[in-house]
Design an enzyme around this catalytic site. Structure first.
Site, PDB file in Angstrom:
ATOM      1  N   HIS B  80     -16.373   1.712   9.569  1.00 34.10           N
ATOM      2  CA  HIS B  80     -15.953   2.841   8.632  1.00 34.10           C
ATOM      3  C   HIS B  80     -14.671   2.520   7.718  1.00 34.10           C
ATOM      4  CE1 HIS B  80     -13.343   6.538   7.476  1.00 34.10           C
ATOM      5  NE2 HIS B  80     -12.302   6.054   7.883  1.00 34.10           N
ATOM      6  N   ASP B 109     -17.143  -3.314 -25.462  1.00 33.72           N
ATOM      7  CA  ASP B 109     -17.685  -3.367 -24.036  1.00 33.72           C
ATOM      8  C   ASP B 109     -16.560  -3.987 -23.424  1.00 33.72           C
ATOM      9  OD1 ASP B 109     -19.306  -3.824 -21.785  1.00 33.72           O
ATOM     10  OD2 ASP B 109     -20.968  -3.493 -23.081  1.00 33.72           O
ATOM     11  N   TRP B 145     -11.002  -3.444  11.406  1.00 34.39           N
ATOM     12  CA  TRP B 145     -11.191  -3.981   9.953  1.00 34.39           C
ATOM     13  C   TRP B 145     -10.427  -5.327   9.729  1.00 34.39           C
ATOM     14  CZ3 TRP B 145      -8.459  -4.170   5.078  1.00 34.39           C
ATOM     15  CH2 TRP B 145      -7.263  -3.763   5.166  1.00 34.39           C
ATOM     16  N   SER B 172     -17.382 -10.579  -5.937  1.00 31.91           N
ATOM     17  CA  SER B 172     -17.549  -9.443  -6.706  1.00 31.91           C
ATOM     18  C   SER B 172     -16.218  -8.835  -7.334  1.00 31.91           C
ATOM     19  CB  SER B 172     -18.323  -8.411  -5.977  1.00 31.91           C
ATOM     20  OG  SER B 172     -18.074  -7.012  -6.532  1.00 31.91           O
ATOM     21  N   SER B 173     -15.088  -8.810  -6.459  1.00 31.84           N
ATOM     22  CA  SER B 173     -13.991  -8.265  -6.743  1.00 31.84           C
ATOM     23  C   SER B 173     -13.156  -9.171  -7.807  1.00 31.84           C
ATOM     24  CB  SER B 173     -12.948  -8.125  -5.715  1.00 31.84           C
ATOM     25  OG  SER B 173     -13.387  -7.036  -5.054  1.00 31.84           O
ATOM     26  N   HIS B 256      -1.565  -6.520   2.419  1.00 28.51           N
ATOM     27  CA  HIS B 256      -0.545  -5.654   1.723  1.00 28.51           C
ATOM     28  C   HIS B 256      -0.738  -5.361   0.367  1.00 28.51           C
ATOM     29  CE1 HIS B 256       2.416  -2.504   2.160  1.00 28.51           C
ATOM     30  NE2 HIS B 256       2.742  -2.856   1.166  1.00 28.51           N
ATOM     31  N   GLU B 258      -3.409  -5.646  -1.006  1.00 31.50           N
ATOM     32  CA  GLU B 258      -4.687  -4.843  -0.976  1.00 31.50           C
ATOM     33  C   GLU B 258      -4.548  -3.283  -1.142  1.00 31.50           C
ATOM     34  OE1 GLU B 258      -7.830  -5.447  -1.327  1.00 31.50           O
ATOM     35  OE2 GLU B 258      -8.703  -3.620  -0.573  1.00 31.50           O
ATOM     36  N   TYR B 260      -1.921  -1.968  -2.499  1.00 33.74           N
ATOM     37  CA  TYR B 260      -1.737  -1.477  -3.790  1.00 33.74           C
ATOM     38  C   TYR B 260      -2.707  -1.529  -4.708  1.00 33.74           C
ATOM     39  CZ  TYR B 260       3.028  -0.858  -1.970  1.00 33.74           C
ATOM     40  OH  TYR B 260       3.661  -0.320  -1.034  1.00 33.74           O
ATOM     41  N   SER B 271      -1.524   9.551 -14.287  1.00 32.17           N
ATOM     42  CA  SER B 271      -0.659   9.380 -15.426  1.00 32.17           C
ATOM     43  C   SER B 271      -1.273   9.903 -16.447  1.00 32.17           C
ATOM     44  CB  SER B 271      -0.218   8.198 -15.613  1.00 32.17           C
ATOM     45  OG  SER B 271       0.688   7.778 -14.470  1.00 32.17           O
ATOM     46  N   HIS B 305       5.600  -6.471   7.770  1.00 38.38           N
ATOM     47  CA  HIS B 305       5.978  -4.954   8.133  1.00 38.38           C
ATOM     48  C   HIS B 305       4.548  -4.544   8.935  1.00 38.38           C
ATOM     49  CE1 HIS B 305       4.890  -3.096   4.184  1.00 38.38           C
ATOM     50  NE2 HIS B 305       3.852  -3.080   4.924  1.00 38.38           N
ATOM     51  N   HIS B 306       3.273  -5.168   8.712  1.00 38.83           N
ATOM     52  CA  HIS B 306       2.496  -4.548   9.754  1.00 38.83           C
ATOM     53  C   HIS B 306       2.239  -5.172  11.086  1.00 38.83           C
ATOM     54  CE1 HIS B 306       0.209  -2.753   6.231  1.00 38.83           C
ATOM     55  NE2 HIS B 306       0.831  -3.873   5.442  1.00 38.83           N
ATOM     56  N   THR B 331       8.407   3.155  -6.415  1.00 38.44           N
ATOM     57  CA  THR B 331       7.513   4.315  -6.160  1.00 38.44           C
ATOM     58  C   THR B 331       8.134   5.737  -6.369  1.00 38.44           C
ATOM     59  OG1 THR B 331       6.588   2.933  -4.372  1.00 38.44           O
ATOM     60  CG2 THR B 331       5.676   5.158  -4.530  1.00 38.44           C
ATOM     61  N   LYS B 334       8.121   6.641  -9.994  1.00 35.17           N
ATOM     62  CA  LYS B 334       6.739   6.943 -10.402  1.00 35.17           C
ATOM     63  C   LYS B 334       6.724   8.736 -10.152  1.00 35.17           C
ATOM     64  CE  LYS B 334       3.752   3.341 -10.958  1.00 35.17           C
ATOM     65  NZ  LYS B 334       3.010   3.954 -12.123  1.00 35.17           N
ATOM     66  N   ARG B 453      -3.728   4.115  18.655  1.00 35.75           N
ATOM     67  CA  ARG B 453      -4.763   4.288  17.540  1.00 35.75           C
ATOM     68  C   ARG B 453      -6.078   3.495  18.170  1.00 35.75           C
ATOM     69  NH1 ARG B 453      -3.519   0.159  12.639  1.00 35.75           N
ATOM     70  NH2 ARG B 453      -5.633   0.889  11.770  1.00 35.75           N
TER      71      ARG B 453
END
Lengths: 445, 528
Positions: B80, B109, B145, B172-173, B256, B258, B260, B271, B305-306, B331, B334, B453
């Site tokens: 998932h 293009d 994951w 790809s990315s 991390h 990732e 963002y 925006s 922090h993870h 943040t 924003k 979890r």
């Protein structure tokens, strides 16, 4: 624009309130379902709770402030009310203010957080040290201060409660479902308990919410944590493994029984005995009532004791099995030569082997021995369990590196290993017919 | 699609006839078609990942095991997440980038159109490999994951398939990111200086740099995992002197930023939407740009922090706590800017605006729970509980995914030439927002009360909130069928959209006809 907003105010208002209500829905549910942290019973847990509530209310205040402004704007500054848009697009002073003020709020949060963190990480001056080892999927506890108490703690919730696939065979789920073990960790209140945490296979995490402690158990690492339960808060506290550790991650709970210092000393002096409920056995009046439990307890002997008892253990085992098992009544009368007096019979080994199998092996290889294809090999008809005995004893003793198959060398006594190997070879659909004795296992160590 | 009365088409008529069929969709080098492919792919993966989530929620409806065994449950949570992160959210934003960046900067293009084709067509095969891993012995990866070692070292061949798939997604990315950077830096219309670029372009430019910086790190981590599994190395295997915590450090150095990567383009999209429907320019454009850059920088120095519970030294914990708390400053800037953009505007509430307000409101809720998570002593209690699950779904679903939905409604008329059904769009928003909250708000309480979890089963004390969550999840999933219906209906027909579509929106994309012709800006536009 495309759609007039007029005349729809009522619908929109109710939609908005439904949206907000849905956000608050949880808090309207019954209070006893637990909306917040469990009641803390250590100083650190209370500090964490207070810190958590402080930050929470600051966040609520920010949230209400920001969205008070936003929703005011949404209801006032709308085209349907013919509000003429302003044209401003920046203001340096405002930008500076809302950069500096949040920063100051953060500093205000960081100060108490730092204080608590420093306190949490200070494991010095402990009164007692316990080594905690995570296994797939159980916990091992060793008391490090000379008492030589050492045991494993496994889930005691019956399989019939867990498997609800078929309503006919399932039983009703109990109150402490998945939060109960065969043996609790016994600790004293009012003393600083330091725990050294490691793991044997993959990463686990040892967590008791009421103590405010959570630390990863990592193979190759020894982590530390400490807790000091308030005097007067003696009782049973329950927690979980909190790091994904494979299939039975949800099935390796932690139960801690907090006793008074005097009771703890009495318990350790008595060699760390447990009653039938898996709690500290403190005196004769608290004697375990069920004989069966005593046999299961026997399956998990301390390493030191196991080594000491090894030579004559088979006799004890045989005697116990005969005393407690009906199977023993049906043992075919066989004249056991004196030289083989220490050898256990097939029936005895099968009886005790089954118990060991269910507690040690069935989580992966399944109670039927069928395993899970591609994940856990079957015992039934497996080349190892139906081939020569040597490789079979070897894999059980030493495990298989890189897989979930653990080394049971230090977890089980020779007798239990012999019993479980014999059981695997002669039950679960196998019928090799040979008998593995404790001496065979000892020879392979 | 060729409207003869537009200047743009004049050129194509004799130069590049529009290909059809296989040639158009499989061999396309056109940014709009490739964008469409990405968006369709992203939506399909959203549905697939959602289906996995519903399996999880069905099992968690009651304590005890009713439908699936814990091993399959772990496969569901793992796949998932992989499908949602790498299949739905990231390709979704690349789809928006493909469609909108050239239109927004006035380029004909993307700069590297053939690479663009390749970077899309890798993805279906990557996910095919990932999904096929369900059918190998042992099933799909079941280690979460994050693929933490040493659990993944135990895993079956599905882990190897996932590693190959991740390498392909990474390639790809990275190609997509290179394309974005080259396009934005080289192909802007004359006069469009960097500080005149639309916010979506800015956020994607910064995101692209993040991608190039961290995808190779992830590729390195999984490659080390692969060699540990098969070639006898012991990077992460403690039995050989390896270090399981090293894997986590490398993973989260990728993981991390990732986060963002998945949210900055969402900030860009809203925006655009909020100023359009507030009829007022975006407040604090330059502070928005600097805030985005600041978030991107800080995202590189907060990874641990993870993993506060792995037993870092006190100094490390303090550093990562302070750095993490700092992220809330840009943040916050924003959020304040968006609210101030609405302030004294003349607002209307079409579907894109509803989604954007939903994003600001719910993302901020997730941001504040993120601030709570940053507080290390408290994080020890939140860590690996449902509180974290609630937090990251508030930022990823009601942040990233809802922003994409808002963006889809916002630009659908430009893409298809038809207006979508506004009434259905609003119903879709309210269904999504309400069922999302029913699903995830109770999970905060579950986590605080002590539910870890990645648990297939739980004590009955957690039943009620889990049932709310499961009911919400099924409503949320079914509501998205309405989204698909609306999109299909809009593609097929509907009220003709004007070039501007909305009330005087800002940006070059609104100067070309709707639907945007196959080729646009063959000659660069002139900026006002």
């Amino acid at each position: 624009m495309l759609f007039s907003q007029r005349g729809r105010q009522a619908v929109k208002l109710s939609a908005v309130s439904a949206f907000l209500l849905s956000s608050l829905l949880g808090s309207l549910a019954k209070a006893d379902y637990g909306l917040n942290f469990q009641t803390p019973v250590t100083g650190v847990a209370r500090d964490i709770y207070d810190l958590h509530m402080l930050i929470f209310w600051i966040c609520v205040a920010i949230f209400v402030g920001v969205f008070g402004v936003m929703f005011y704007s949404i209801f006032k500054h709308r085209k349907s009310k013919n509000y003429t848009p302003a044209t401003f697009s920046h203001s340096t002073s405002v930008e500076v203010i809302w950069t500096v003020i949040p920063f100051l709020i953060l500093v205000g949060m960081a100060i108490p957080a730092t204080t608590v963190l420093i306190k949490m990480e200070d494991t010095t001056k402990s009164d007692l040290t316990i080594k905690i080892t995570g296994y797939q999927w159980k916990w091992g506890y060793d008391y490090m201060d000379g008492s030589d108490i050492s045991f494993y703690s496994t889930l005691s919730t019956p399989r019939t409660q867990i498997d609800q696939f078929n309503a006919d065979t399932a039983t009703e789920i109990g109150e402490n479902y998945l939060l109960e073990t065969d043996k609790a960790l016994i600790v004293p209140s009012g003393r600083k308990v330091r725990a050294l945490i490691t793991a044997n296979d993959v990463i686990h995490a040892w967590w008791i919410p009421a103590f405010g402690t959570k630390k990863d158990a990592i193979p190759g690492y020894i982590n530390e944590l400490w807790f000091n339960v308030d005097v007067g808060k003696e009782g049973v506290y329950r927690g979980n493994c909190a790091e994904l550790c494979g299939k039975d991650h949800a099935y390796m709970p932690i139960v801690v029984q907090v006793v008074t210092g005097a009771e703890f000393d009495q318990w350790t002096a008595g060699g760390g005995q447990f009653n039938a409920q898996g709690f500290a056995k403190l005196s004769d009046s608290n004697e375990a009532p069920v004989v069966k439990e005593a046999v299961i307890n026997e399956a998990v002997v301390t390493e030191a004791t196991a080594a000491a008892v090894n030579t004559n253990a088979p006799v004890i085992e045989t005697a116990e099995s005969q005393g407690s098992s009906d199977l023993a009544e049906s043992v075919v009368e066989a004249v056991i030569p004196a030289a083989q007096a220490s050898e256990a019979s097939m029936q005895d080994l099968l009886a005790s082997g089954e118990k060991v199998y269910i507690t040690q092996c069935a989580a992966c290889h399944q109670a039927t021995g069928s395993g899970m294809p591609g994940v856990f090999p079957a015992i039934t008809a497996s080349p190892i369990a139906t081939g020569p005995t040597e490789p079979h004893i070897d894999i059980v003793l030493n495990g298989k590196p890189g897989t979930t198959m653990a080394a049971f060398r230090s977890r089980l006594s020779d007798d239990d290993l012999a019993a479980v190997v014999t059981y695997q070879r002669n039950a679960l659909g196998n019928s090799v017919g040979d008998v593995v004795q404790a001496a065979d296992v000892a020879a392979k160590r | 699609m060729s409207n003869a009365n537009t200047a743009h088409d004049h050129h194509d008529d004799h130069d590049h006839p529009m290909p059809t069929g296989f040639k158009r969709w499989f061999m396309s080098t056109n940014h709009k078609d490739i964008g469409t492919l990405y968006l369709i792919f992203s939506l399909s993966m959203l549905m697939l990942g959602g289906a996995f989530a519903l399996v999880i929620r069905a099992e968690l409806f009651q304590p005890g095991l009713q439908f699936i065994d814990p091993h399959f449950f772990n496969q569901m949570t793992t796949v998932h997440a992989l499908v949602m992160v790498f299949g739905a959210v990231m390709p979704g934003f690349v789809g928006f980038a493909n469609w909108m960046l050239p239109l927004m900067v006035g380029a004909p293009d993307m700069a590297l159109p053939r690479m663009n084709n390749w970077s899309f067509w890798i993805l279906p095969f990557a996910f095919l490999i990932l999904i096929l891993s369900f059918f190998v012995p042992g099933g799909a990866p079941a280690s979460g994951w994050t693929l933490y070692a040493p659990l993944t070292i135990q895993g079956g061949m599905s882990v190897d398939m996932a590693i190959v798939a991740i390498h392909m997604m990474g390639i790809s990315s990275i190609m997509g990111a290179i394309n974005v950077i080259v396009t934005v830096l080289n192909m802007r219309a004359p006069g469009m200086t960097l500080m005149k670029m639309p916010m979506f372009v800015w956020t994607w430019l910064i995101t692209a740099f993040l991608l190039i910086a961290v995808m190779p790190v992830f590729a390195g981590a999984v490659t080390m995992l692969l060699t540990d599994r098969h070639f006898g190395t012991a990077f992460f295997n403690p039995a050989g002197g390896g270090d399981p915590v090293l894997y986590q450090h490398i993973f989260w150095f990728f993981g991390h930023p990732e986060v963002y990567i998945m949210i900055l383009p969402a900030f860009g999209i809203i925006s655009h939407i909020i100023p359009t429907f507030a009829r007022k320019p975006l407040f604090g454009y330059s502070s928005m740009v600097f805030a985005t850059a600041a978030i991107a920088f800080l995202s590189f120095i907060v990874w641990a922090h993870h993993m506060f519970t792995v037993g870092m030294p006190l100094q490390g914990e303090l550093f990562f706590m302070y750095a993490t708390m700092l992220i809330s400053v840009p943040t916050g800037v924003k959020v304040f800017n968006w609210v101030t953009t609405m302030w004294r505007g003349s607002m209307t509430f079409e579907t894109p605006m509803l989604f954007s307000i939903g994003v600001v409101f719910l993302f901020t809720l997730g941001g504040l729970s993120g601030l709570m998570l940053a507080i290390t002593p408290a994080d020890f209690q939140y860590h690996d509980t449902y509180f974290v699950v609630a937090h990251f779904h508030y930022v990823l679903f009601s942040g990233a995914v809802m922003a994409m939905m808002g963006g889809a409604y916002f630009w659908l008329p430009k893409w298809t030439g038809h207006m979508y059904n506004e009434k259905l769009g609003k119903i879709h928003f309210w269904l999504t927002a309400i069922s999302f909250n029913v699903t995830f708000f109770p999970q905060h309480f579950l986590g605080l009360a002590g539910m870890p979890r990645r648990y297939a089963d739980y004590n009955p004390i957690f039943t009620e909130f889990n049932q709310w969550s499961s009911i919400g999840a099924f409503c949320l999933g079914l509501s998205q069928l309405l989204f698909i219906y609306i999109i299909v209906a809009t593609v097929r027909g509907g009220k003709k959209a004007t070039a501007q579509v909305w009330d005087e929106p800002e940006g070059l994309e609104w100067t070309v006809p709707s639907p945007a012709p196959f080729h646009t800006f063959d000659t660069p536009p002139t900026l006002k």
